[in-house]
Design an enzyme around this catalytic site. Structure first.
Site, PDB file in Angstrom:
ATOM      1  N   TYR A  56       0.849  -1.185   0.000  1.00 52.70           N
ATOM      2  CA  TYR A  56       0.000   0.000   0.000  1.00 52.70           C
ATOM      3  C   TYR A  56       0.885   1.236   0.000  1.00 52.70           C
ATOM      4  O   TYR A  56       1.437   1.633   1.015  1.00 52.70           O
ATOM      5  CB  TYR A  56      -0.918   0.022   1.225  1.00 52.70           C
ATOM      6  CG  TYR A  56      -1.899  -1.123   1.303  1.00 52.70           C
ATOM      7  CD1 TYR A  56      -2.235  -1.884   0.189  1.00 52.70           C
ATOM      8  CD2 TYR A  56      -2.506  -1.463   2.515  1.00 52.70           C
ATOM      9  CE1 TYR A  56      -3.127  -2.925   0.279  1.00 52.70           C
ATOM     10  CE2 TYR A  56      -3.411  -2.499   2.617  1.00 52.70           C
ATOM     11  CZ  TYR A  56      -3.715  -3.246   1.491  1.00 52.70           C
ATOM     12  OH  TYR A  56      -4.600  -4.288   1.577  1.00 52.70           O
ATOM     13  N   GLY A 205     -18.072  -2.967  -0.071  1.00 52.10           N
ATOM     14  CA  GLY A 205     -17.956  -2.912  -1.524  1.00 52.10           C
ATOM     15  C   GLY A 205     -17.157  -1.737  -2.020  1.00 52.10           C
ATOM     16  O   GLY A 205     -17.560  -1.057  -2.958  1.00 52.10           O
TER      17      GLY A 205
END
Length: 327
Positions: A56, A205
């Site tokens: 990341y 989501g």
């Protein structure tokens, strides 16, 4: 904050964790000071599980989390991941070799500013390295005190069994939400059989289930979700219609769509510890409050009726990304 255990006899962590990825990568520009404030507020609210990864940034998210936890390390259960190496051209290579296990952990310890990692995941499975070799090398880190518990991310049931036989696996991290229900096929049954905890990532989501994203233009120009099949073309509106139906149920219960979606994940079993991410304190507070929302069987039936398992349109990753999941 309520707590849950990761697997049978595993560590106790907050029922809702914090995924830190979006603070540094993939979702457009971020503010380090604001992100640190969110992490501090999470600690104040009783959140203990913080999830990051070497890739990341790469690297910058671990540095950020290390800064935020300075002086408060004892309040946090740190999970990080290795095994996806970002290349200079932006591509990614999976590497589960024992040599990379050793290289990666030293880097993560340094960036996080800690002497041990609580939960160390292999981020994606390496097709060129047997899982037994990777997990064996990870197990050596446990013996050395550099890592407390081991995890796998996006491992298929057969792979999970083989890794667990080499060294106990504490947690499996895989995408799971109202619009990503593949774990219901075999994965949930497998982790429960083996006594392994389950950590759903992207339980909202990638923010879509919040209902706050109404147009693709709500996303920054460099937001990777613009290339996600579920956010593209006609798929966007079809999936947004599903979220609207869930939002109507949420309104009946006096909660937000995001809270209902997160409560749905929590209701799938006491062995699930979702890690929604956010860069805003207000959203963090709403996510944490979802742990106290009780859904009745009637609520769950209503949600399934308007958002059945196979209703979502589009794969969860572009074709290249799909080749690296559930391996």
């Amino acid at each position: 904050m309520k707590t849950r255990k990761l697997g049978l006899g595993g560590p106790e962590v907050s029922a809702v964790g914090l995924g830190c990825m979006g603070m540094s990568a993939f979702y457009g520009g971020a503010d380090e000071g604001q992100s640190i404030d969110v992490i501090h507020r999470a600690l104040d609210l009783g959140v203990t599980l913080f999830d990051t990864a070497e890739m990341y940034g790469p690297h910058t998210n671990e540095v950020l989390l290390g800064k935020a936890l300075k002086g408060r390390r004892d309040q946090a259960f740190i999970a990080t991941k290795f095994g996806i190496n970002r290349q200079a051209d932006g591509s990614a290579v999976t590497d589960g070799s024992p040599a990379n296990v050793r290289r990666a952990v030293e880097g993560s310890l340094s960036r996080l500013g800690v002497d041990h990692i609580d939960l160390y995941y292999q981020h994606r499975m390496d097709p060129d390295t047997p899982i037994e070799e990777t997990v064996g090398a990870m197990g050596e880190l446990v013996k050395e005190g550099k890592v407390r518990f081991l995890g796998l991310s996006e491992a298929a049931p057969a792979t999970l069994r083989r890794g667990h036989a080499e060294h106990p696996i504490t947690a499996l991290q895989t995408e799971y939400s109202l619009w990503s229900r593949d774990p219901e096929d075999e994965i949930l049954a497998t982790v429960r059989e083996l006594g392994i905890g389950f950590v759903p990532y992207s339980p909202l989501g990638r923010g879509f289930l919040s209902g706050d994203i109404r147009s693709i233009d709500d996303l920054a120009p460099d937001d990777y979700r613009r290339t996600n099949p579920r956010f593209m073309g006609d798929n966007f509106q079809k999936n947004l219609d599903l979220v609207a139906a869930v939002a109507a149920i949420a309104a009946d219960k006096g909660v937000t769509a995001a809270q209902l979606a997160l409560a749905w994940v929590l209701a799938q079993g006491d062995d699930l510890v979702p890690i929604p991410g956010t860069r805003r304190i207000a959203t963090l507070e709403q996510n944490v409050a979802a742990a106290d929302i009780a859904l009745t069987p009637e609520d769950l039936a209503r949600i399934d009726a308007v958002f059945p398992r196979d209703a979502v349109v589009g794969e969860r990753y572009a074709p290249g990304g799909m080749t690296s999941v559930n391996r």
